[in-house]
Design a protein around this motif. Structure first.
Motif, PDB file in Angstrom:
ATOM      1  N   UNK A  16      35.745 -46.919 -69.879  1.00 39.24           N
ATOM      2  CA  UNK A  16      34.999 -47.887 -70.687  1.00 39.24           C
ATOM      3  C   UNK A  16      35.072 -47.512 -72.166  1.00 39.24           C
ATOM      4  N   UNK A  17      34.909 -46.220 -72.484  1.00 39.77           N
ATOM      5  CA  UNK A  17      34.982 -45.776 -73.880  1.00 39.77           C
ATOM      6  C   UNK A  17      36.364 -46.047 -74.473  1.00 39.77           C
ATOM      7  N   UNK A  18      37.404 -45.761 -73.712  1.00 41.38           N
ATOM      8  CA  UNK A  18      38.771 -45.987 -74.181  1.00 41.38           C
ATOM      9  C   UNK A  18      39.032 -47.478 -74.356  1.00 41.38           C
ATOM     10  N   UNK A  19      38.582 -48.290 -73.403  1.00 40.24           N
ATOM     11  CA  UNK A  19      38.790 -49.739 -73.490  1.00 40.24           C
ATOM     12  C   UNK A  19      38.052 -50.331 -74.692  1.00 40.24           C
ATOM     13  N   UNK A  20      36.836 -49.863 -74.940  1.00 40.26           N
ATOM     14  CA  UNK A  20      36.082 -50.375 -76.085  1.00 40.26           C
ATOM     15  C   UNK A  20      36.741 -49.974 -77.404  1.00 40.26           C
ATOM     16  N   UNK A  21      37.253 -48.746 -77.476  1.00 44.90           N
ATOM     17  CA  UNK A  21      37.949 -48.313 -78.690  1.00 44.90           C
ATOM     18  C   UNK A  21      39.235 -49.120 -78.893  1.00 44.90           C
ATOM     19  N   UNK A  22      39.963 -49.379 -77.816  1.00 45.39           N
ATOM     20  CA  UNK A  22      41.191 -50.165 -77.919  1.00 45.39           C
ATOM     21  C   UNK A  22      40.890 -51.596 -78.345  1.00 45.39           C
ATOM     22  N   UNK A  23      39.811 -52.165 -77.842  1.00 46.47           N
ATOM     23  CA  UNK A  23      39.417 -53.515 -78.230  1.00 46.47           C
ATOM     24  C   UNK A  23      39.088 -53.563 -79.713  1.00 46.47           C
ATOM     25  N   UNK A  24      38.388 -52.546 -80.206  1.00 44.49           N
ATOM     26  CA  UNK A  24      38.067 -52.492 -81.630  1.00 44.49           C
ATOM     27  C   UNK A  24      39.330 -52.437 -82.486  1.00 44.49           C
ATOM     28  N   UNK A  25      40.266 -51.580 -82.122  1.00 49.13           N
ATOM     29  CA  UNK A  25      41.507 -51.448 -82.887  1.00 49.13           C
ATOM     30  C   UNK A  25      42.312 -52.741 -82.839  1.00 49.13           C
ATOM     31  N   UNK A  26      42.400 -53.352 -81.662  1.00 47.71           N
ATOM     32  CA  UNK A  26      43.168 -54.599 -81.525  1.00 47.71           C
ATOM     33  C   UNK A  26      42.529 -55.763 -82.259  1.00 47.71           C
ATOM     34  N   UNK A  27      41.228 -55.681 -82.532  1.00 41.75           N
ATOM     35  CA  UNK A  27      40.542 -56.791 -83.184  1.00 41.75           C
ATOM     36  C   UNK A  27      40.828 -56.858 -84.680  1.00 41.75           C
ATOM     37  N   UNK A  28      41.371 -55.798 -85.251  1.00 42.23           N
ATOM     38  CA  UNK A  28      41.655 -55.778 -86.680  1.00 42.23           C
ATOM     39  C   UNK A  28      43.017 -56.398 -86.951  1.00 42.23           C
ATOM     40  N   UNK A  29      43.028 -57.395 -87.800  1.00 36.01           N
ATOM     41  CA  UNK A  29      44.270 -58.051 -88.183  1.00 36.01           C
ATOM     42  C   UNK A  29      44.804 -57.370 -89.431  1.00 36.01           C
ATOM     43  N   UNK A  30      45.864 -56.593 -89.293  1.00 36.81           N
ATOM     44  CA  UNK A  30      46.421 -55.868 -90.433  1.00 36.81           C
ATOM     45  C   UNK A  30      47.300 -56.755 -91.302  1.00 36.81           C
ATOM     46  N   UNK A  31      47.720 -57.873 -90.768  1.00 33.25           N
ATOM     47  CA  UNK A  31      48.595 -58.741 -91.531  1.00 33.25           C
ATOM     48  C   UNK A  31      50.012 -58.189 -91.582  1.00 33.25           C
ATOM     49  N   UNK A  32      50.852 -58.873 -92.315  1.00 34.40           N
ATOM     50  CA  UNK A  32      52.253 -58.458 -92.402  1.00 34.40           C
ATOM     51  C   UNK A  32      52.479 -57.379 -93.453  1.00 34.40           C
ATOM     52  N   UNK A  33      51.557 -57.233 -94.383  1.00 39.46           N
ATOM     53  CA  UNK A  33      51.751 -56.280 -95.478  1.00 39.46           C
ATOM     54  C   UNK A  33      51.499 -54.833 -95.046  1.00 39.46           C
ATOM     55  N   UNK A  34      50.717 -54.645 -93.997  1.00 36.82           N
ATOM     56  CA  UNK A  34      50.374 -53.299 -93.553  1.00 36.82           C
ATOM     57  C   UNK A  34      51.298 -52.853 -92.430  1.00 36.82           C
ATOM     58  N   UNK A  35      51.801 -51.652 -92.530  1.00 35.00           N
ATOM     59  CA  UNK A  35      52.644 -51.073 -91.493  1.00 35.00           C
ATOM     60  C   UNK A  35      51.797 -50.029 -90.766  1.00 35.00           C
ATOM     61  N   UNK A  36      51.590 -50.151 -89.441  1.00 36.84           N
ATOM     62  CA  UNK A  36      50.713 -49.223 -88.754  1.00 36.84           C
ATOM     63  C   UNK A  36      51.213 -47.792 -88.714  1.00 36.84           C
ATOM     64  N   UNK A  37      52.494 -47.582 -88.889  1.00 30.81           N
ATOM     65  CA  UNK A  37      53.047 -46.234 -88.879  1.00 30.81           C
ATOM     66  C   UNK A  37      54.358 -46.239 -89.668  1.00 30.81           C
ATOM     67  N   UNK A  38      54.735 -45.087 -90.206  1.00 30.20           N
ATOM     68  CA  UNK A  38      56.012 -45.052 -90.924  1.00 30.20           C
ATOM     69  C   UNK A  38      57.163 -45.327 -89.951  1.00 30.20           C
ATOM     70  N   UNK A  39      58.179 -45.950 -90.455  1.00 35.52           N
ATOM     71  CA  UNK A  39      59.367 -46.267 -89.652  1.00 35.52           C
ATOM     72  C   UNK A  39      60.404 -45.191 -89.899  1.00 35.52           C
ATOM     73  N   UNK A  40      60.912 -44.605 -88.824  1.00 40.48           N
ATOM     74  CA  UNK A  40      61.924 -43.567 -88.944  1.00 40.48           C
ATOM     75  C   UNK A  40      63.296 -44.210 -89.110  1.00 40.48           C
ATOM     76  N   UNK A  41      63.992 -43.805 -90.146  1.00 41.66           N
ATOM     77  CA  UNK A  41      65.367 -44.238 -90.376  1.00 41.66           C
ATOM     78  C   UNK A  41      66.241 -42.989 -90.435  1.00 41.66           C
ATOM     79  N   UNK A  42      67.134 -42.806 -89.458  1.00 44.36           N
ATOM     80  CA  UNK A  42      67.959 -41.585 -89.470  1.00 44.36           C
ATOM     81  C   UNK A  42      68.957 -41.584 -90.619  1.00 44.36           C
TER      82      UNK A  42
END
Length: 69
Positions: free
Chosen positions: A43-69
């Motif tokens: 339940x704690x994990x599901x509630x935390x995941x729901x909170x994170x998924x509820x935030x709309x970061x839009x196209x300008x925000x990148x959730x993590x750096x992209x690795x380019x070799x």
């Protein structure tokens, strides 16, 4: 600016199915008294995941750096 998108709460029955499926898939025999505690962790994990998924970061925000070799 980020907007919050309301998401439905994950039902307790769905978490119970998840727990039962995971135990069966890994051939784990759990004590019955552990079930309530395991479900509270899920339940704690599901509630935390729901909170994170509820935030709309839009196209300008990148959730993590992209690795380019």
């Amino acid at each position: 600016m980020a907007r919050e998108t309301p998401l439905p709460k994950i039902e307790d029955a769905a978490l119970a199915q998840l727990l039962d499926g995971a135990l069966a898939a890994h051939a784990v025999t759990a004590r019955p008294e552990w079930r309530a505690e395991a479900l509270s962790y899920l339940r704690s994990i599901a509630d935390a995941a729901t909170l994170v998924r509820s935030l709309d970061l839009g196209d300008a925000e990148d959730p993590a750096p992209v690795f380019h070799p």
